[in-house]
Design an enzyme around this catalytic site. Structure first.
Site, PDB file in Angstrom:
ATOM      1  N   THR A  20      40.606  50.250  -3.726  1.00  0.00           N
ATOM      2  CA  THR A  20      41.322  49.838  -4.933  1.00  0.00           C
ATOM      3  C   THR A  20      42.131  48.579  -4.652  1.00  0.00           C
ATOM      4  O   THR A  20      41.889  47.890  -3.655  1.00  0.00           O
ATOM      5  CB  THR A  20      42.195  50.997  -5.474  1.00  0.00           C
ATOM      6  OG1 THR A  20      42.658  50.678  -6.779  1.00  0.00           O
ATOM      7  CG2 THR A  20      43.381  51.285  -4.571  1.00  0.00           C
ATOM      8  N   ASN A  21      43.076  48.238  -5.503  1.00  0.00           N
ATOM      9  CA  ASN A  21      43.928  47.062  -5.305  1.00  0.00           C
ATOM     10  C   ASN A  21      45.345  47.398  -5.766  1.00  0.00           C
ATOM     11  O   ASN A  21      45.612  48.503  -6.213  1.00  0.00           O
ATOM     12  CB  ASN A  21      43.346  45.849  -6.036  1.00  0.00           C
ATOM     13  CG  ASN A  21      43.204  46.117  -7.517  1.00  0.00           C
ATOM     14  OD1 ASN A  21      44.177  46.336  -8.226  1.00  0.00           O
ATOM     15  ND2 ASN A  21      41.951  46.154  -7.994  1.00  0.00           N
ATOM     16  N   TYR A  22      46.249  46.424  -5.673  1.00  0.00           N
ATOM     17  CA  TYR A  22      47.673  46.683  -5.916  1.00  0.00           C
ATOM     18  C   TYR A  22      48.093  46.642  -7.383  1.00  0.00           C
ATOM     19  O   TYR A  22      49.277  46.727  -7.682  1.00  0.00           O
ATOM     20  CB  TYR A  22      48.527  45.671  -5.142  1.00  0.00           C
ATOM     21  CG  TYR A  22      48.548  45.893  -3.652  1.00  0.00           C
ATOM     22  CD1 TYR A  22      49.120  47.047  -3.116  1.00  0.00           C
ATOM     23  CD2 TYR A  22      48.014  44.955  -2.773  1.00  0.00           C
ATOM     24  CE1 TYR A  22      49.151  47.252  -1.748  1.00  0.00           C
ATOM     25  CE2 TYR A  22      48.035  45.151  -1.404  1.00  0.00           C
ATOM     26  CZ  TYR A  22      48.614  46.303  -0.899  1.00  0.00           C
ATOM     27  OH  TYR A  22      48.652  46.504   0.437  1.00  0.00           O
TER      28      TYR A  22
END
Ligand code: C5P
Length: 215
Positions: free
Chosen positions: A22-24
Site C-alpha cells: 500500500t502507500n501512505y
C-alpha cells in the site's frame, strides 16, 4: 443537481492472506473534497480505499473498496452518469502477479515478488470522457512538479490537475495541510499556498466550478 464522483485514500494489493502493498495516503484530501462538494450542492459519490476517517454526511453514495481492481470497477460503472470526477485516490501502480492462497513462509534467502501494472483508472476515464464531463486528477511528485503535472494533464486528457509535492512532512500524505498548484487544460496555473486540506478543498472546487457556491 450536478453529480460528482470522488475517489480517496490508498488501495491495498494483497500478497498473501496476511500481507499487502500500500502507500501512505490518509484519504484526508479526498474526504475534504467530498465534504466541500456536498456543501456546494453536488450529489457526491465517494469511492474510498481503506482509511480510518469517518464517512462524510449527506453523500449520494459511499462505496468502500480495497484493491485497485475493485476501485477501477466501481469507478467505471458510475462515471458515465456523472458530470465530473475528481480522482484523488493514491491507487497502487503495481500489484503482485500471484496472490498466495496461504501465508508465505520465510526461509534463509531473499523473497522475489513479481509485480504487474494495475489499470490507470484516470487514464481510462480520459479516453471515455464526454464533452460535458469534467475530469480532474491529482499528481503527487517529489520533484519537477510543473513538468510532470502538465504532461499528465495532456496524456490523461484531463480538464484540471492538482499537483502537490510529497516527501515533506509539513504537507501531502498523512498531513492535515497541503499546498497545491492547479493546472488547467487551457493554460491556467493557480497556486494555493499551504493551508488545511478542508480549506484547500473549498478553494479547488471554487476554482473549478465557479458557478457553484458553498452554503
Ligand atoms: O500517473 P500518476 O499515478 O502520478 O497519476 C496520479 C493520478 O492518477 C491521480 O489522480 C490518481 O488518482 C490517478 N490514478 C488512477 N489509477 C492508477 C494510478 C493513478 O486513477 N492506477
Amino acid at each position: 443537481m450536478k453529480k460528482i464522483l470522488i475517489t480517496a485514500g490508498p488501495t491495498r494489493e494483497a500478497i498473501d492472506p496476511v500481507r499487502y502493498i500500500t502507500n501512505y495516503s490518509s484519504g484526508k484530501m479526498g474526504y475534504s473534497l467530498a465534504e466541500a462538494a456536498v456543501k456546494r450542492g453536488f450529489a457526491v459519490t465517494l469511492i474510498s480505499g481503506p482509511v480510518t476517517l469517518s464517512r462524510p454526511e449527506h453523500l449520494a453514495e459511499f462505496v468502500q473498496v480495497v484493491s485497485a481492481a475493485e476501485m477501477a470497477e466501481a469507478v467505471k460503472k458510475r462515471f458515465p452518469l456523472m458530470d465530473a470526477a475528481i480522482m484523488c485516490a493514491a491507487v497502487a501502480d503495481y500489484r503482485p502477479v500471484c496472490i498466495s492462497q496461504s501465508k508465505i513462509k520465510k526461509n534463509g534467502g531473499n523473497l522475489l515478488l513479481t509485480l504487474e501494472r494495475t489499470e490507470d483508472i484516470l487514464q481510462t476515464l480520459g479516453k471515455i470522457k464526454q464533452p460535458h464531463q469534467q475530469l480532474i486528477g491529482f499528481a503527487a511528485e517529489t520533484d519537477s512538479l510543473q513538468a510532470y503535472a502538465q504532461e499528465k494533464l495532456r496524456r490523461k486528457n484531463l480538464d484540471w490537475i492538482a499537483a502537490n509535492l510529497v516527501g515533506r512532512t509539513d504537507r501531502g500524505f498523512q498531513s492535515d495541510d497541503n499546498a497545491v498548484t492547479l493546472y488547467g487544460a487551457h493554460g491556467e496555473i493557480i497556486d494555493f499556498p499551504l493551508c488545511s486540506k478542508r480549506e484547500l478543498a473549498e478553494k479547488i472546487l471554487q476554482a473549478i466550478f465557479p458557478e457553484s457556491s458553498s452554503f
